[in-house]
Structures are given as structure tokens and as C-alpha cells.
Motif scaffolding. Structure first.
Motif, PDB file in Angstrom:
ATOM      1  N   ALA A 126       0.876  -1.141  -0.021  1.00  0.00           N
ATOM      2  CA  ALA A 126       0.264  -0.124  -0.070  1.00  0.00           C
ATOM      3  C   ALA A 126       0.883   1.226   0.005  1.00  0.00           C
ATOM      4  CB  ALA A 126      -1.065   0.083   0.877  1.00  0.00           C
ATOM      5  N   MET A 127       0.211   2.393  -0.440  1.00  0.00           N
ATOM      6  CA  MET A 127       0.975   3.715  -0.342  1.00  0.00           C
ATOM      7  C   MET A 127      -0.066   4.590  -0.043  1.00  0.00           C
ATOM      8  SD  MET A 127       2.921   5.858  -3.680  1.00  0.00           S
ATOM      9  CE  MET A 127       4.382   4.453  -3.454  1.00  0.00           C
ATOM     10  N   ASP A 128       0.291   5.579   0.893  1.00  0.00           N
ATOM     11  CA  ASP A 128      -0.487   6.750   1.162  1.00  0.00           C
ATOM     12  C   ASP A 128      -0.348   7.939   0.248  1.00  0.00           C
ATOM     13  OD1 ASP A 128       1.475   7.718   4.150  1.00  0.00           O
ATOM     14  OD2 ASP A 128       1.803   8.304   2.111  1.00  0.00           O
ATOM     15  N   TRP A 129      -1.180   9.009   0.468  1.00  0.00           N
ATOM     16  CA  TRP A 129      -1.046  10.075  -0.433  1.00  0.00           C
ATOM     17  C   TRP A 129       0.309  10.811  -0.505  1.00  0.00           C
ATOM     18  CZ3 TRP A 129      -0.551  15.183  -0.975  1.00  0.00           C
ATOM     19  CH2 TRP A 129      -1.243  16.025  -2.055  1.00  0.00           C
ATOM     20  N   GLY A 130       0.821  10.741   0.674  1.00  0.00           N
ATOM     21  CA  GLY A 130       2.285  11.530   0.724  1.00  0.00           C
ATOM     22  C   GLY A 130       3.502  10.539   0.090  1.00  0.00           C
ATOM     23  N   GLY A 131       3.435   9.487  -0.424  1.00  0.00           N
ATOM     24  CA  GLY A 131       4.353   8.634  -0.905  1.00  0.00           C
ATOM     25  C   GLY A 131       4.878   7.514   0.106  1.00  0.00           C
ATOM     26  N   THR A 132       4.507   7.151   1.206  1.00  0.00           N
ATOM     27  CA  THR A 132       4.960   6.220   2.088  1.00  0.00           C
ATOM     28  C   THR A 132       4.431   4.908   1.744  1.00  0.00           C
ATOM     29  OG1 THR A 132       5.068   7.848   4.227  1.00  0.00           O
ATOM     30  CG2 THR A 132       5.123   5.469   4.598  1.00  0.00           C
ATOM     31  N   THR A 133       5.391   4.117   1.515  1.00  0.00           N
ATOM     32  CA  THR A 133       4.887   2.682   1.196  1.00  0.00           C
ATOM     33  C   THR A 133       5.132   1.433   2.272  1.00  0.00           C
ATOM     34  OG1 THR A 133       7.302   2.130   0.480  1.00  0.00           O
ATOM     35  CG2 THR A 133       5.742   3.086  -1.313  1.00  0.00           C
ATOM     36  N   TYR A 134       4.187   0.679   2.027  1.00  0.00           N
ATOM     37  CA  TYR A 134       3.984  -0.647   3.174  1.00  0.00           C
ATOM     38  C   TYR A 134       4.134  -1.963   2.266  1.00  0.00           C
ATOM     39  CZ  TYR A 134       2.417   3.309   5.903  1.00  0.00           C
ATOM     40  OH  TYR A 134       2.317   4.688   6.547  1.00  0.00           O
ATOM     41  N   TYR A 135       4.718  -2.773   2.600  1.00  0.00           N
ATOM     42  CA  TYR A 135       4.818  -3.991   1.996  1.00  0.00           C
ATOM     43  C   TYR A 135       4.699  -5.344   3.162  1.00  0.00           C
ATOM     44  CZ  TYR A 135       6.916  -1.719  -2.094  1.00  0.00           C
ATOM     45  OH  TYR A 135       7.135  -0.679  -3.021  1.00  0.00           O
ATOM     46  N   ALA A 136       3.977  -6.412   2.696  1.00  0.00           N
ATOM     47  CA  ALA A 136       4.102  -7.547   3.349  1.00  0.00           C
ATOM     48  C   ALA A 136       5.512  -7.990   3.093  1.00  0.00           C
ATOM     49  CB  ALA A 136       3.064  -8.395   2.582  1.00  0.00           C
ATOM     50  N   ASP A 137       6.042  -8.815   4.210  1.00  0.00           N
ATOM     51  CA  ASP A 137       7.424  -9.443   4.335  1.00  0.00           C
ATOM     52  C   ASP A 137       7.815 -10.290   3.127  1.00  0.00           C
ATOM     53  OD1 ASP A 137       7.544  -9.598   8.012  1.00  0.00           O
ATOM     54  OD2 ASP A 137       7.991  -7.985   6.609  1.00  0.00           O
ATOM     55  N   SER A 138       6.528 -10.840   2.705  1.00  0.00           N
ATOM     56  CA  SER A 138       6.616 -11.894   1.653  1.00  0.00           C
ATOM     57  C   SER A 138       6.883 -11.505   0.428  1.00  0.00           C
ATOM     58  CB  SER A 138       5.278 -12.850   1.638  1.00  0.00           C
ATOM     59  OG  SER A 138       4.188 -12.059   1.445  1.00  0.00           O
ATOM     60  N   SER A 190      -5.220   4.692   9.541  1.00  0.00           N
ATOM     61  CA  SER A 190      -3.656   4.540  10.242  1.00  0.00           C
ATOM     62  C   SER A 190      -3.175   3.347  10.116  1.00  0.00           C
ATOM     63  CB  SER A 190      -3.818   4.658  11.818  1.00  0.00           C
ATOM     64  OG  SER A 190      -4.946   3.821  12.213  1.00  0.00           O
ATOM     65  N   ARG A 191      -3.909   2.122   9.713  1.00  0.00           N
ATOM     66  CA  ARG A 191      -3.267   0.723   9.321  1.00  0.00           C
ATOM     67  C   ARG A 191      -3.605   0.556   8.132  1.00  0.00           C
ATOM     68  NH1 ARG A 191      -6.863  -2.069  13.999  1.00  0.00           N
ATOM     69  NH2 ARG A 191      -8.229  -0.944  13.096  1.00  0.00           N
ATOM     70  N   LEU A 192      -2.430   0.960   7.228  1.00  0.00           N
ATOM     71  CA  LEU A 192      -2.749   0.504   5.744  1.00  0.00           C
ATOM     72  C   LEU A 192      -2.521  -1.005   5.379  1.00  0.00           C
ATOM     73  CD1 LEU A 192      -1.896   3.657   5.963  1.00  0.00           C
ATOM     74  CD2 LEU A 192      -1.149   3.430   3.535  1.00  0.00           C
ATOM     75  N   SER A 193      -2.150  -1.847   6.294  1.00  0.00           N
ATOM     76  CA  SER A 193      -2.182  -3.351   5.905  1.00  0.00           C
ATOM     77  C   SER A 193      -3.247  -3.820   6.489  1.00  0.00           C
ATOM     78  CB  SER A 193      -0.803  -3.742   6.751  1.00  0.00           C
ATOM     79  OG  SER A 193      -0.781  -3.591   7.957  1.00  0.00           O
ATOM     80  N   GLU A 194      -4.158  -3.310   6.948  1.00  0.00           N
ATOM     81  CA  GLU A 194      -5.327  -4.115   7.590  1.00  0.00           C
ATOM     82  C   GLU A 194      -6.301  -4.101   6.557  1.00  0.00           C
ATOM     83  OE1 GLU A 194      -3.580  -5.248  10.760  1.00  0.00           O
ATOM     84  OE2 GLU A 194      -5.741  -5.468  10.494  1.00  0.00           O
ATOM     85  N   PHE A 195      -7.195  -5.253   6.294  1.00  0.00           N
ATOM     86  CA  PHE A 195      -8.112  -5.307   5.435  1.00  0.00           C
ATOM     87  C   PHE A 195      -9.503  -4.268   5.724  1.00  0.00           C
ATOM     88  CE2 PHE A 195     -11.020  -7.629   2.544  1.00  0.00           C
ATOM     89  CZ  PHE A 195     -12.353  -7.800   3.372  1.00  0.00           C
ATOM     90  N   ASN A 196      -9.816  -4.357   6.905  1.00  0.00           N
ATOM     91  CA  ASN A 196     -11.145  -3.721   7.360  1.00  0.00           C
ATOM     92  C   ASN A 196     -11.002  -2.240   7.461  1.00  0.00           C
ATOM     93  OD1 ASN A 196      -9.646  -3.596   9.704  1.00  0.00           O
ATOM     94  ND2 ASN A 196     -10.995  -4.879  10.965  1.00  0.00           N
ATOM     95  N   GLU A 197      -9.733  -1.646   7.132  1.00  0.00           N
ATOM     96  CA  GLU A 197      -9.679  -0.225   7.014  1.00  0.00           C
ATOM     97  C   GLU A 197     -10.037   0.332   5.703  1.00  0.00           C
ATOM     98  OE1 GLU A 197      -7.438   1.820   9.427  1.00  0.00           O
ATOM     99  OE2 GLU A 197      -8.847   0.634  10.596  1.00  0.00           O
TER     100      GLU A 197
END
Length: 124
Positions: free
Chosen positions: A50-62, A103-110
Motif C-alpha cells: 500500500a501507499m499513502d497520499w504522501g508516498g509512504t509505502t508498506y509491504y508484506a514481508d513475503s 492509520s493501518r494501511l495493511s489492515e483489510f477492514n480499514e
């Protein structure tokens, strides 16, 4: 409301690459967060990137080091470049977005908006 349309899935051999794209329409403002989840047969939907509007990225470890997420806020698009694909990456990949701040970009229910999904199959 936001409509999400994915493209770019397909069949590839292990070690190959695919690029997924997703376009958002229906609102003038770009979503705060855009990302990708995937679901393999018999498994729960899981976070990929996932990526937020400001460009911060999040990845699953896999997928760290193999997948790269990018987005164009002006065009309201998000892409997922998938390299060094493995058979365990086989799944239906879903584009997702949240117009509101989360706040939790890796959470499905967000997330409140989902695409129809695109199949990615990695053969051995």
C-alpha cells in the motif's frame, strides 16, 4: 463513491514479472491510501502493499524486495510491479482504496473500496 478497475493479471513462469494497474474513478479527490491485497484458494485475503497520499509505502514481508508499488495522485492510479514471481504468489489480486485517512494501511477492514480482482498465476 470510488470505482476501482484492475488490469494486468495473467499467467507467468516462476522468476518472471507482471505489472498490475488500477484506476480509480467517481470522485475528484485522490484517495488517501491505495493498495493491493490478494487471496489464494482456500485462504484469507492478505495484505500485499500500500501507499499513502504522501508516498509512504508498506509491504508484506513475503513480497519485500520483489514487488514495488507506485501511484499517480493526479491520475488516481496505483500500480504493482511484481518481479521474481513465485508459485506461492498465485492468487486473485484486489486493488483497494480509502478516501478517508486511515492509520493501518495493511489492515483489510480499514479500506472501503475494492476492485473486482485480477488473477495472477505463477507456474513452476
Amino acid at each position: 463513491q470510488v470505482q476501482l478497475v484492475e488490469s494486468g493479471g495473467g499467467l507467468v513462469q516462476a522468476g518472471g514479472s507482471l505489472r498490475l494497474s488500477c484506476a480509480a474513478s467517481g470522485r475528484t479527490v485522490s484517495p488517501y491510501a491505495m493498495g493491493w491485497f490478494r487471496q489464494a484458494p482456500g485462504k484469507d485475503r492478505e495484505f500485499v502493499a500500500a501507499m499513502d497520499w504522501g508516498g509512504t509505502t508498506y509491504y508484506a514481508d513475503s513480497v519485500k524486495g520483489r514487488f514495488t508499488i507506485s501511484r499517480d495522485n493526479a491520475k488516481k492510479t496505483v500500480a504493482l510491479q511484481m518481479d521474481t514471481l513465485k508459485p506461492e504468489d498465485t492468487a486473485v489480486y484486489y486493488c483497494t482504496a480509502s478516501v478517508a485517512w486511515i492509520s493501518r494501511l495493511s489492515e483489510f477492514n480499514e479500506y472501503d473500496e475494492w476492485g473486482q480482482g485480477t488473477q495472477v498465476t505463477v507456474s513452476t
